[in-house]
Design an enzyme around this catalytic site. Structure first.
Site, PDB file in Angstrom:
ATOM      1  N   GLY A 150       0.842  -1.298   0.102  1.00 39.30           N
ATOM      2  CA  GLY A 150      -0.003  -0.257  -0.143  1.00 39.30           C
ATOM      3  C   GLY A 150       0.710   1.267  -0.064  1.00 39.30           C
ATOM      4  CB  SER A 151       4.130   2.262  -1.090  1.00 35.85           C
ATOM      5  OG  SER A 151       4.206   1.995  -2.310  1.00 35.85           O
ATOM      6  NE  ARG A 201     -10.275 -16.368 -11.539  1.00 36.28           N
ATOM      7  CZ  ARG A 201      -9.284 -15.503 -11.585  1.00 36.28           C
ATOM      8  NH1 ARG A 201      -9.688 -14.225 -11.462  1.00 36.28           N
ATOM      9  NH2 ARG A 201      -8.040 -15.714 -11.152  1.00 36.28           N
ATOM     10  CB  ILE A 209      -7.457 -11.242 -13.557  1.00 33.93           C
ATOM     11  CG1 ILE A 209      -6.063 -11.263 -13.610  1.00 33.93           C
ATOM     12  CG2 ILE A 209      -8.229 -10.933 -14.951  1.00 33.93           C
ATOM     13  CD1 ILE A 209      -5.462 -11.815 -14.817  1.00 33.93           C
ATOM     14  CG  LEU A 210     -10.796  -6.305 -11.092  1.00 35.11           C
ATOM     15  CD1 LEU A 210     -10.750  -4.678 -11.273  1.00 35.11           C
ATOM     16  CD2 LEU A 210     -11.914  -6.805  -9.955  1.00 35.11           C
ATOM     17  CG  ASN A 267      -3.951  -1.149 -12.856  1.00 35.25           C
ATOM     18  OD1 ASN A 267      -3.654  -1.389 -11.569  1.00 35.25           O
ATOM     19  ND2 ASN A 267      -3.140  -2.125 -13.785  1.00 35.25           N
ATOM     20  CG  HIS A 319       1.782  -2.462 -15.565  1.00 36.81           C
ATOM     21  ND1 HIS A 319       1.570  -3.645 -14.983  1.00 36.81           N
ATOM     22  CD2 HIS A 319       2.771  -2.570 -16.494  1.00 36.81           C
ATOM     23  CE1 HIS A 319       2.335  -4.513 -15.447  1.00 36.81           C
ATOM     24  NE2 HIS A 319       3.201  -3.639 -16.584  1.00 36.81           N
ATOM     25  CB  SER A 367       1.833   3.368 -17.698  1.00 34.92           C
ATOM     26  OG  SER A 367       2.774   2.944 -18.236  1.00 34.92           O
ATOM     27  CG  LEU A 390      -2.996  -8.151 -17.446  1.00 35.42           C
ATOM     28  CD1 LEU A 390      -4.024  -8.027 -16.124  1.00 35.42           C
ATOM     29  CD2 LEU A 390      -2.109  -9.440 -17.208  1.00 35.42           C
ATOM     30  CG  ASP A 391      -0.912  -4.967 -17.077  1.00 36.33           C
ATOM     31  OD1 ASP A 391      -1.544  -4.378 -15.999  1.00 36.33           O
ATOM     32  OD2 ASP A 391      -0.070  -6.050 -16.736  1.00 36.33           O
ATOM     33  CD  GLN A 430      10.132   9.282 -10.603  1.00 35.79           C
ATOM     34  OE1 GLN A 430       9.449  10.147 -11.180  1.00 35.79           O
ATOM     35  NE2 GLN A 430      11.053   9.530  -9.744  1.00 35.79           N
ATOM     36  CD  GLU A 431       4.676   2.253  -9.236  1.00 31.97           C
ATOM     37  OE1 GLU A 431       3.706   2.026  -8.263  1.00 31.97           O
ATOM     38  OE2 GLU A 431       5.456   1.407  -9.652  1.00 31.97           O
TER      39      GLU A 431
END
Ligand code: GRF
Length: 221
Positions: free
Chosen positions: A14-15, A67, A94-95, A109, A111, A138, A146-147, A175-176
């Site tokens: 959780g940073s 799932r 994965i949603l 999101n 990534h 990004s 995905l991504d 940077q995120e």
């Protein structure tokens, strides 16, 4: 107008969550975090949310045999919260397609690569192995691949000669923490949107995404 609400989904330390919490506290993000949802019960991110007085919800995926049951429980929780924006911050599940479609244009999101490079896992290792001299992170709208959703902003850093996977990961993470709050603020203040699967900024379709590099921000154009 009421304050926009955000729900943040996490699976780990959780940073990024902390960076968002801090940005809300400092009024760099004009929104309210209505809940943090984790699919893991004992992660540091939950402690960070609690320390900030934010409601936490655990939906432990290991407690579901199918799932689809987990997906349903998650969808029900999110639906109750009625967020304006869903923020995936290190969420490692994965949603399902219908969830992504329901929240299309309202889910971001992060990534840790310069998409479309290095989708999936072990991005830092792969960037090093590929011998790239630039790497980064990004923020993108979530789509069913995905991504692969439309990118909003990237942070670009140089890969240094003595970088290993750990040092590179640490510098990307720093940077995120800068670009995620920026993108969220743009969204909740109405500057950023997704229209017909295309990123719009200040109501105009974006031709060049935003870039954060060498402590300088180029806005989307
Ligand atoms: C970050 O590297 C993010 O890009 C990736 O997972 C990591 C989450 O880190 N999706 P944290 O939980 O925000 O510290």
């Amino acid at each position: 107008m009421s304050t926009p609400s955000i729900v943040i989904l996490i699976s780990g330390s959780g940073s990024n969550l902390q960076a968002i919490i801090d940005a809300v506290a400092e009024k760099k993000i004009h929104a309210h975090i209505s809940a943090v949802i984790s699919n893991r019960p004992d992660v540091l991110g939950l402690e960070k949310a609690k320390a900030a007085g934010i409601d936490t919800i655990v939906i432990d995926h290991t407690e579901f045999t199918e799932r689809q049951q987990f997906d349903k429980a998650l969808a029900e929780q999110v639906a109750k919260l009625q967020p304006d924006l869903i923020v995936l911050a290190g969420f490692m599940r994965i949603l399902p397609e219908n969830f992504i479609e329901q929240y299309e244009g309202r889910m971001l999101n992060i990534h840790p690569s310069l998409l479309p490079e290095f989708k999936g896992m072990h991005t830092h290792r792969r960037a090093l192995e590929a011998g790239h001299n630039q790497h980064g992170a990004s923020i993108h709208f979530v789509s069913n691949e995905l991504d692969s959703g439309p990118v909003v902003i990237q942070a670009i850093i140089p890969v240094l000669g003595n970088d290993d996977e750990k040092t590179l990961a640490e510098r990307v993470l720093e940077q995120e923490h800068i670009i995620y709050p920026l993108a969220i603020e743009w969204f909740v203040t109405g500057r950023l949107s997704l229209i017909n699967n295309h990123v719009h900024f200040d109501n105009k379709p974006v031709k060049k995404i935003a870039i954060w590099q060498s402590n300088t921000l180029s806005l989307p154009q």
